[in-house]
Design a protein around this motif. Sequence first.
Motif, PDB file in Angstrom:
ATOM      1  N   ARG A   1      38.346  54.805  38.569  1.00  0.00           N
ATOM      2  CA  ARG A   1      37.403  55.174  39.824  1.00  0.00           C
ATOM      3  C   ARG A   1      36.219  54.024  39.766  1.00  0.00           C
ATOM      4  O   ARG A   1      35.953  53.705  41.148  1.00  0.00           O
ATOM      5  N   ARG A   2      35.889  53.735  38.757  1.00  0.00           N
ATOM      6  CA  ARG A   2      34.632  52.562  38.865  1.00  0.00           C
ATOM      7  C   ARG A   2      35.118  51.235  38.087  1.00  0.00           C
ATOM      8  O   ARG A   2      36.056  51.332  37.378  1.00  0.00           O
ATOM      9  N   PHE A   3      34.174  50.187  38.263  1.00  0.00           N
ATOM     10  CA  PHE A   3      34.215  49.071  37.604  1.00  0.00           C
ATOM     11  C   PHE A   3      35.404  48.009  37.772  1.00  0.00           C
ATOM     12  O   PHE A   3      36.044  47.498  36.865  1.00  0.00           O
ATOM     13  N   GLY A   4      36.430  48.664  38.732  1.00  0.00           N
ATOM     14  CA  GLY A   4      37.567  47.558  38.999  1.00  0.00           C
ATOM     15  C   GLY A   4      37.167  46.622  39.879  1.00  0.00           C
ATOM     16  O   GLY A   4      36.761  46.638  40.868  1.00  0.00           O
ATOM     17  N   TYR A   5      37.947  45.363  39.669  1.00  0.00           N
ATOM     18  CA  TYR A   5      37.991  44.278  40.547  1.00  0.00           C
ATOM     19  C   TYR A   5      38.780  43.236  40.157  1.00  0.00           C
ATOM     20  O   TYR A   5      39.466  43.371  39.147  1.00  0.00           O
ATOM     21  N   ASP A   6      39.264  42.299  41.200  1.00  0.00           N
ATOM     22  CA  ASP A   6      40.393  41.651  41.086  1.00  0.00           C
ATOM     23  C   ASP A   6      41.413  42.322  40.399  1.00  0.00           C
ATOM     24  O   ASP A   6      42.143  41.750  39.416  1.00  0.00           O
ATOM     25  N   GLY A   7      41.990  43.470  40.791  1.00  0.00           N
ATOM     26  CA  GLY A   7      43.039  43.876  40.334  1.00  0.00           C
ATOM     27  C   GLY A   7      43.065  44.668  38.915  1.00  0.00           C
ATOM     28  O   GLY A   7      44.208  45.088  38.355  1.00  0.00           O
ATOM     29  N   LYS A   8      41.884  44.458  38.298  1.00  0.00           N
ATOM     30  CA  LYS A   8      41.666  44.822  37.063  1.00  0.00           C
ATOM     31  C   LYS A   8      41.668  46.452  36.694  1.00  0.00           C
ATOM     32  O   LYS A   8      41.102  46.978  37.855  1.00  0.00           O
ATOM     33  N   GLY A   9      42.245  47.180  35.757  1.00  0.00           N
ATOM     34  CA  GLY A   9      42.073  48.491  35.943  1.00  0.00           C
ATOM     35  C   GLY A   9      42.884  49.252  36.637  1.00  0.00           C
ATOM     36  O   GLY A   9      42.614  50.102  37.194  1.00  0.00           O
TER      37      GLY A   9
ATOM     38  N   ALA B   1      38.150  38.427  61.902  1.00  0.00           N
ATOM     39  CA  ALA B   1      38.923  38.760  60.603  1.00  0.00           C
ATOM     40  C   ALA B   1      39.593  37.531  59.736  1.00  0.00           C
ATOM     41  O   ALA B   1      39.760  36.761  60.328  1.00  0.00           O
ATOM     42  N   THR B   2      39.616  37.779  58.321  1.00  0.00           N
ATOM     43  CA  THR B   2      40.042  37.037  57.648  1.00  0.00           C
ATOM     44  C   THR B   2      41.516  37.463  56.921  1.00  0.00           C
ATOM     45  O   THR B   2      41.384  38.501  56.523  1.00  0.00           O
ATOM     46  N   GLU B   3      42.314  36.822  56.767  1.00  0.00           N
ATOM     47  CA  GLU B   3      43.479  36.957  56.214  1.00  0.00           C
ATOM     48  C   GLU B   3      43.609  36.434  54.907  1.00  0.00           C
ATOM     49  O   GLU B   3      43.475  35.501  54.383  1.00  0.00           O
ATOM     50  N   ASN B   4      43.860  37.421  53.706  1.00  0.00           N
ATOM     51  CA  ASN B   4      43.818  36.990  52.254  1.00  0.00           C
ATOM     52  C   ASN B   4      45.161  37.294  51.611  1.00  0.00           C
ATOM     53  O   ASN B   4      46.103  38.108  51.903  1.00  0.00           O
TER      54      ASN B   4
ATOM     55  N   ILE C   1      44.163  38.250  42.238  1.00  0.00           N
ATOM     56  CA  ILE C   1      42.787  37.356  42.481  1.00  0.00           C
ATOM     57  C   ILE C   1      42.885  36.789  43.689  1.00  0.00           C
ATOM     58  O   ILE C   1      44.189  36.270  44.008  1.00  0.00           O
ATOM     59  N   LEU C   2      42.107  36.670  44.689  1.00  0.00           N
ATOM     60  CA  LEU C   2      42.114  35.788  45.878  1.00  0.00           C
ATOM     61  C   LEU C   2      42.675  34.683  45.683  1.00  0.00           C
ATOM     62  O   LEU C   2      42.007  33.912  44.756  1.00  0.00           O
ATOM     63  N   HIS C   3      43.634  34.328  46.501  1.00  0.00           N
ATOM     64  CA  HIS C   3      44.311  32.788  46.265  1.00  0.00           C
ATOM     65  C   HIS C   3      43.809  31.852  47.488  1.00  0.00           C
ATOM     66  O   HIS C   3      43.064  30.782  47.326  1.00  0.00           O
TER      67      HIS C   3
END
Length: 367
Positions: free
Chosen positions: A139-147, A198-201, A207-209
Amino acid sequence: MKVGILGGGQLGQMLAMAAKPLDVETVVLDPAEDAVAGQVTRHLAADWTDPAALQELAATDVVTYEFENVPSEAVEKLVVDVPVHPAPAALVKSGDRIIEKNLFNDLGIETAPFAPVDSREDLERAVDTIGLPAILKTRRFGYDGKGQVVLREPADVESALDAIAGQPAILEGFVPFDREVSVLAARGRDGELKYWPATENVHVDGILHISRAPAAEVSNALLAEAVRGLEAVMAHLEYVGVLVVEFFQVGDRLVANEMACRVHNSGHWTIEGAPASQFENQIRAVAGLPLGETEVERFSAMINLIGEVPPLDRLEGREDVFLHVYGKSPREGRKLGHVTVVAETRESLEVKIEEVFAVVGDRSKSA
Ligand code: AMP
């Protein structure tokens, strides 16, 4: 005018650089001795709750942040003495995936189906109602696909439970998206709102490429709907500053994934690609200055430099390529810099992106 910034990574560095031409002074607080914002502005290398550091921040005109996991204790102390924007309530909402998704749904913003998971029974029930494939995330502290971990078949429940190791979690239905799109907007102290196209990612290993803007397949109507969502969130939170919402695009629908109450990696292209960057408008918003223009006439792409910075001399001196190296020490998976390319047409942008990949490598091909 002086702005205090909680967090001193590359986002703090770029905020401080954007503040200078506006005659706004900055000071950052970051416990890391080598926080890179310290290369361009005053850096308090102290614990988040250090009384002397908090006192110096409290003496600024307004405090903002570039890092969302600042201990609430530090922010609670600051709000007594100095305005903090965005308001701490926004961080509480964005810091917990369930609270965040409930907020989206309450404001009429579509999300993937989801359910809280605090036990094996919860997970089994959630798999029954949501179906598979699905993603279990902390639920918390996730970023860049971690967790997070993908469940494809019922037997995956075991390994998924192991992976999150007893932390409170959320199960989300897997969205079969065509592309990922983010929308960034800034809201001033007077409620004025400006948004970028809008930005396509594209992400690699979570991780954002690469980001491309304006996103190719987002119609004006679709963007307007997304902006209506951001506007509702910002009004609800009495938000001041830049907000980003990441969406999955499925056909002509945008399904909200998550939001960040700060400037965002997918908005780095705005430094050269838009009249006012996300960093400039974040400073303008919190400092109570009128927001800069966000309408763009060119096409931009931003490529992240992850883990190592290759020799960039072949890209130097070009008027359409901009190199940003943050000065961080190399480490696997770490964002060390980015390259932005601008072009007059979508077609020429793609040619230039290939020229940049020839120098920095294309992580989507090596993954
Ligand atoms: P997040 O940490 O939520 O940003 O997720 C990281 C990445 O995992 C996203 O950018 C997507 O590529 C993928 N992802 C996350 N949630 C979902 C979902 N519900 N359905 C499909 N892909 C997802």
